[in-house]
Design a protein around this motif. Structure first.
Motif, mmCIF file in Angstrom:
data_model
loop_
_atom_site.group_PDB
_atom_site.id
_atom_site.type_symbol
_atom_site.label_atom_id
_atom_site.label_comp_id
_atom_site.label_asym_id
_atom_site.label_seq_id
_atom_site.Cartn_x
_atom_site.Cartn_y
_atom_site.Cartn_z
ATOM 1 N N ALA A 1 22.705 59.721 29.579
ATOM 2 C CA ALA A 1 23.676 58.691 29.970
ATOM 3 C C ALA A 1 24.476 59.182 31.166
ATOM 4 C CB ALA A 1 24.591 58.352 28.796
ATOM 5 N N ASN A 2 23.923 58.945 32.338
ATOM 6 C CA ASN A 2 24.476 59.477 33.574
ATOM 7 C C ASN A 2 25.291 58.457 34.361
ATOM 8 O OD1 ASN A 2 24.472 61.096 36.228
ATOM 9 N ND2 ASN A 2 23.191 59.316 36.744
ATOM 10 N N ALA A 3 24.934 57.188 34.285
ATOM 11 C CA ALA A 3 25.547 56.164 35.140
ATOM 12 C C ALA A 3 27.058 56.078 34.921
ATOM 13 C CB ALA A 3 24.906 54.807 34.877
ATOM 14 N N ALA A 4 27.786 55.945 36.030
ATOM 15 C CA ALA A 4 29.249 55.846 35.968
ATOM 16 C C ALA A 4 29.758 55.291 37.291
ATOM 17 C CB ALA A 4 29.872 57.220 35.701
ATOM 18 N N ILE B 1 14.881 58.462 28.971
ATOM 19 C CA ILE B 1 15.620 57.406 29.665
ATOM 20 C C ILE B 1 16.742 58.066 30.454
ATOM 21 C CG2 ILE B 1 17.062 55.348 29.426
ATOM 22 C CD1 ILE B 1 15.671 54.858 26.714
ATOM 23 N N VAL B 2 16.841 57.752 31.745
ATOM 24 C CA VAL B 2 17.942 58.240 32.577
ATOM 25 C C VAL B 2 18.641 57.031 33.176
ATOM 26 C CG1 VAL B 2 18.639 59.682 34.517
ATOM 27 C CG2 VAL B 2 16.658 60.341 33.125
ATOM 28 N N THR B 3 19.926 56.884 32.918
ATOM 29 C CA THR B 3 20.684 55.779 33.499
ATOM 30 C C THR B 3 21.268 56.204 34.839
ATOM 31 O OG1 THR B 3 22.836 56.296 32.487
ATOM 32 C CG2 THR B 3 21.282 55.026 31.155
ATOM 33 N N GLY B 4 21.452 55.230 35.715
ATOM 34 C CA GLY B 4 21.959 55.544 37.048
ATOM 35 C C GLY B 4 21.028 56.477 37.795
ATOM 36 N N VAL C 1 27.013 62.385 30.482
ATOM 37 C CA VAL C 1 27.492 63.095 31.661
ATOM 38 C C VAL C 1 28.988 62.858 31.790
ATOM 39 C CG1 VAL C 1 27.325 63.358 34.152
ATOM 40 C CG2 VAL C 1 25.262 62.943 32.792
ATOM 41 N N SER C 2 29.749 63.925 31.649
ATOM 42 C CA SER C 2 31.203 63.862 31.724
ATOM 43 C C SER C 2 31.647 64.396 33.086
ATOM 44 C CB SER C 2 31.815 64.652 30.574
ATOM 45 O OG SER C 2 33.221 64.571 30.597
#
Length: 330
Positions: free
Chosen positions: A119-122, A35-38, A172-173
């Motif tokens: 968790a990439n979305a931001a 799963i990849v967000t954004g 992802v920071s």
């Protein structure tokens, strides 16, 4: 900005941006569900392309706009030649807790396994906006991101047991977390209440502050679940300054350095994939330039553990109102 933004840190940043070499990902994702967000633009899209190229059995592209997501999926399919049905586009909007919960419920019901949650979305909002019960950067980059992770972790732990594998949860920071101070840490009214006080908000530093708060939460998660006793690897990564859509709301102070120093989205995406491939040795660790590195001193200096615990405890109170008992999913 404060934090570690001294001359040596700035020189290291410049050297990494101009001369750092990021390895092209080669680790196989064969048989895995990711799963990849954004994932419809920028780093998320290019990370998705790498992951499919490396053999993922199924990729869930979590996007706020399904129309844009479908177009992105077609782009990945065309460039990788993957089998039909490999990629699915699912709607999710981190500015809505209900949307996050609906997405996670679908993960639980429809997916047989989850090997990676990236968790990439931001967002990087420079103007004050209010979403759900927080300023928008805080809702999207911290509260909803941790909510999603906690809701999906049971499926990841089940995957570990059923398939004798070790899933990876990668946040992802940003290296900018090291460039700000955190005066809200000692706020008598509470950290999140202080962050949500518009009269005190410095929106120029809000994005890096949100990433700092996220990092505190991730570090507390992993301190409570050490790698020897936990079946999922949890890490957090720095993609560096990249040509991406993230800074679309920012001013010239971000746009100009990005033009001069920014990595391509494909190069930046390599760091995301490195996190997603991270082994147990990366559990609880910060990754920079695709390897484990030291995070900003705000996370490690005396008193940091107290702040870390306070962030987590306050966050769990907030999340318990959104999804009662969600902490038990950890």
């Amino acid at each position: 900005m404060g934090g570690d933004a001294g001359s040596l840190s700035f020189l290291r940043f410049i050297c990494n941006q101009l001369f750092g070499r990021l390895p092209v990902p080669t680790t196989s994702f064969e048989g895995k569900t990711v799963i990849v967000t954004g994932s419809n633009v920028g780093l998320g899209l290019e990370a998705s392309r790498h992951i499919v190229r490396l053999g993922a059995a199924k990729l869930i592209m979590a996007c706020r706009s399904t129309g844009k997501g479908e177009a992105a999926a077609r782009s990945v399919e065309e460039s990788t030649g993957c089998a039909p049905g490999t990629i699915e586009v699912w709607p999710m909007d981190l500015s809505s807790y209900d949307s996050v919960k609906a997405f996670a419920a679908r993960v639980t019901q429809e997916l047989d396994r989850v090997d990676v949650l990236l968790a990439n979305a931001a967002v990087a909002m420079m103007q004050w906006e209010w979403t759900e019960d927080n300023e928008t950067n805080i809702t999207v980059n911290v509260v909803s991101t941790i909510l999603l992770a906690l809701l999906v972790l049971p499926k990841m732990k089940d995957t570990a047991t059923r398939y004798n594998t070790r899933p990876t949860l990668t946040f992802v920071s940003s290296e900018t977390h090291a460039m700000v101070d955190f005066p809200d840490a000692g706020a008598s009214e509470g950290i999140f209440q202080s962050l949500n006080d518009r009269s005190k908000a410095d929106m120029a530093t809000r994005y890096p502050t949100s990433k700092l708060v996220l990092n505190f939460a991730v570090r507390e998660m992993t301190s409570r679940r050490p790698r020897e006793a936990y079946p999922v690897t949890i890490n957090y990564i720095n993609p560096g300054l990249c040509q991406s859509e993230l800074s679309r709301h920012a001013g010239l102070e971000v746009t100009i350095p990005k033009m001069l120093l920014g990595r391509t989205t494909e190069q930046g995406a390599r760091t995301l994939v490195a996190g997603a491939c991270g082994g147990p040795e990366t559990h609880g660790q910060y990754m920079d330039m695709c390897v484990v590195a030291e995070p900003g001193t705000m996370l490690t200096r005396p008193g940091a553990e107290e702040t870390q615990t306070r962030v987590w405890d306050e966050l769990m109170v907030k999340l318990d109102e959104v999804e009662p008992g969600v902490f038990g999913n950890l």
